[in-house]
Design a protein around this motif. Structure first.
Motif, PDB file in Angstrom:
ATOM      1  N   ASP A  16       6.087   6.420   6.939  1.00 23.64           N
ATOM      2  CA  ASP A  16       5.226   6.591   8.108  1.00 23.64           C
ATOM      3  C   ASP A  16       3.979   7.415   7.778  1.00 23.64           C
ATOM      4  N   ARG A  17       4.129   8.401   6.899  1.00 20.67           N
ATOM      5  CA  ARG A  17       2.974   9.187   6.458  1.00 20.67           C
ATOM      6  C   ARG A  17       1.951   8.285   5.762  1.00 20.67           C
ATOM      7  N   VAL A  66      -2.614   3.839  -5.222  1.00 21.93           N
ATOM      8  CA  VAL A  66      -1.924   3.675  -6.500  1.00 21.93           C
ATOM      9  C   VAL A  66      -1.638   5.025  -7.144  1.00 21.93           C
ATOM     10  N   ALA A  67      -2.533   5.994  -6.979  1.00 24.02           N
ATOM     11  CA  ALA A  67      -2.372   7.314  -7.588  1.00 24.02           C
ATOM     12  C   ALA A  67      -1.522   8.267  -6.753  1.00 24.02           C
ATOM     13  N   ASP A  68      -1.188   7.905  -5.534  1.00 25.40           N
ATOM     14  CA  ASP A  68      -0.479   8.809  -4.626  1.00 25.40           C
ATOM     15  C   ASP A  68       1.013   8.857  -4.956  1.00 25.40           C
ATOM     16  N   PRO A  69       1.542  10.028  -5.299  1.00 27.23           N
ATOM     17  CA  PRO A  69       2.964  10.132  -5.630  1.00 27.23           C
ATOM     18  C   PRO A  69       3.880   9.770  -4.459  1.00 27.23           C
ATOM     19  N   ILE A  70       3.433  10.019  -3.236  1.00 25.86           N
ATOM     20  CA  ILE A  70       4.261   9.648  -2.084  1.00 25.86           C
ATOM     21  C   ILE A  70       4.344   8.132  -1.998  1.00 25.86           C
ATOM     22  N   PHE A  71       3.226   7.448  -2.178  1.00 18.95           N
ATOM     23  CA  PHE A  71       3.237   5.985  -2.175  1.00 18.95           C
ATOM     24  C   PHE A  71       4.149   5.472  -3.288  1.00 18.95           C
ATOM     25  N   PRO A 100       9.898  -0.843  -3.007  1.00 14.47           N
ATOM     26  CA  PRO A 100       8.963  -1.972  -3.115  1.00 14.47           C
ATOM     27  C   PRO A 100       8.666  -2.624  -1.755  1.00 14.47           C
ATOM     28  N   ALA A 101       9.657  -2.725  -0.892  1.00 12.24           N
ATOM     29  CA  ALA A 101       9.445  -3.322   0.434  1.00 12.24           C
ATOM     30  C   ALA A 101       8.502  -2.459   1.275  1.00 12.24           C
ATOM     31  N   GLU A 102       8.658  -1.149   1.195  1.00  9.43           N
ATOM     32  CA  GLU A 102       7.771  -0.255   1.938  1.00  9.43           C
ATOM     33  C   GLU A 102       6.353  -0.286   1.366  1.00  9.43           C
ATOM     34  N   GLN A 103       6.236  -0.321   0.042  1.00  7.92           N
ATOM     35  CA  GLN A 103       4.917  -0.419  -0.585  1.00  7.92           C
ATOM     36  C   GLN A 103       4.214  -1.704  -0.137  1.00  7.92           C
ATOM     37  N   ARG A 154      -0.807  -3.279   5.611  1.00  6.88           N
ATOM     38  CA  ARG A 154      -1.607  -2.502   6.565  1.00  6.88           C
ATOM     39  C   ARG A 154      -3.004  -2.264   6.006  1.00  6.88           C
ATOM     40  N   ALA A 155      -3.099  -1.987   4.709  1.00  9.38           N
ATOM     41  CA  ALA A 155      -4.403  -1.752   4.075  1.00  9.38           C
ATOM     42  C   ALA A 155      -5.234  -3.033   4.030  1.00  9.38           C
ATOM     43  N   SER A 156      -4.583  -4.184   4.069  1.00  9.32           N
ATOM     44  CA  SER A 156      -5.297  -5.464   4.030  1.00  9.32           C
ATOM     45  C   SER A 156      -6.192  -5.664   5.243  1.00  9.32           C
ATOM     46  N   GLU A 157      -5.831  -5.080   6.357  1.00  8.30           N
ATOM     47  CA  GLU A 157      -6.644  -5.229   7.570  1.00  8.30           C
ATOM     48  C   GLU A 157      -8.040  -4.632   7.401  1.00  8.30           C
ATOM     49  N   PRO A 158      -8.168  -3.340   7.038  1.00  8.40           N
ATOM     50  CA  PRO A 158      -9.527  -2.809   6.861  1.00  8.40           C
ATOM     51  C   PRO A 158     -10.250  -3.451   5.675  1.00  8.40           C
ATOM     52  N   PHE A 159      -9.513  -3.880   4.660  1.00  4.68           N
ATOM     53  CA  PHE A 159     -10.135  -4.546   3.511  1.00  4.68           C
ATOM     54  C   PHE A 159     -10.794  -5.847   3.966  1.00  4.68           C
TER      55      PHE A 159
END
Length: 159
Positions: A41-42, A93-98, A103-106, A112-117
């Motif tokens: 969620d973060r 890609v560099a975020d340790p939390i990510f 893999p399913a959450e990633q 979600r990132a595809s929308e603003p892209f």
């Protein structure tokens, strides 16, 4: 703590991070999420603060087996940008939390990132879509946004 630092006065811990050769520091509490919020969620919340924009005529999309490799090679040769090459993509890609997510959450975070892209694309776009499935990100999220985007005048599909 150093009283001359912004982090000291903000009550935060400053964490300088280098992403793709760019200093992209941030505060540990930059998401301002409740402690009970999951890492997944973060990351979804963090997407709203990251920059996935590309210059005009530089957005490169892909979907299907092996298409990421083709799209990345094309982007590197032409000065284009896949989602991973944007500032936001490099930060993810560099975020340790990510990286700690399943893999399913990633996958869901990338969706979600595809929308603003897709919303930020303009001019001519390239899409590598050989073998793209109709229920995946390009067909269900990115392509509908691209088709509704009045700033796009040309679609180049690579099969």
């Amino acid at each position: 703590a150093n009283p001359d630092s912004l982090g000291y006065w903000m009550g935060s811990t400053y964490a300088p991070v280098v992403v793709g050769g760019i200093l992209a520091g941030g505060y540990a509490n930059e998401v301002n999420a409740p402690k009970s919020m999951s890492n997944y969620d973060r990351m979804l919340q963090k997407i709203e603060k990251l920059d996935f924009t590309t210059p005009a005529n530089k957005a490169v999309f892909y979907s299907g087996p092996g298409q990421g490799v083709r799209a990345n090679a094309f982007a590197q040769q032409t000065g284009g940008m896949t989602i991973e090459m944007t500032f936001g993509g490099r930060a993810l890609v560099a975020d340790p939390i990510f990286q700690s997510l399943s893999p399913a959450e990633q996958f869901k975070v990338w969706q979600r990132a595809s929308e603003p892209f897709a919303k930020s694309a303009s001019g001519s776009i390239n899409a590598f879509i050989r073998g793209a499935k109709p229920d995946r990100t390009f067909r269900t999220i990115e392509e509908p946004i691209l088709r509704a985007n009045a700033n796009i005048f040309r679609y180049i599909y690579h099969y």
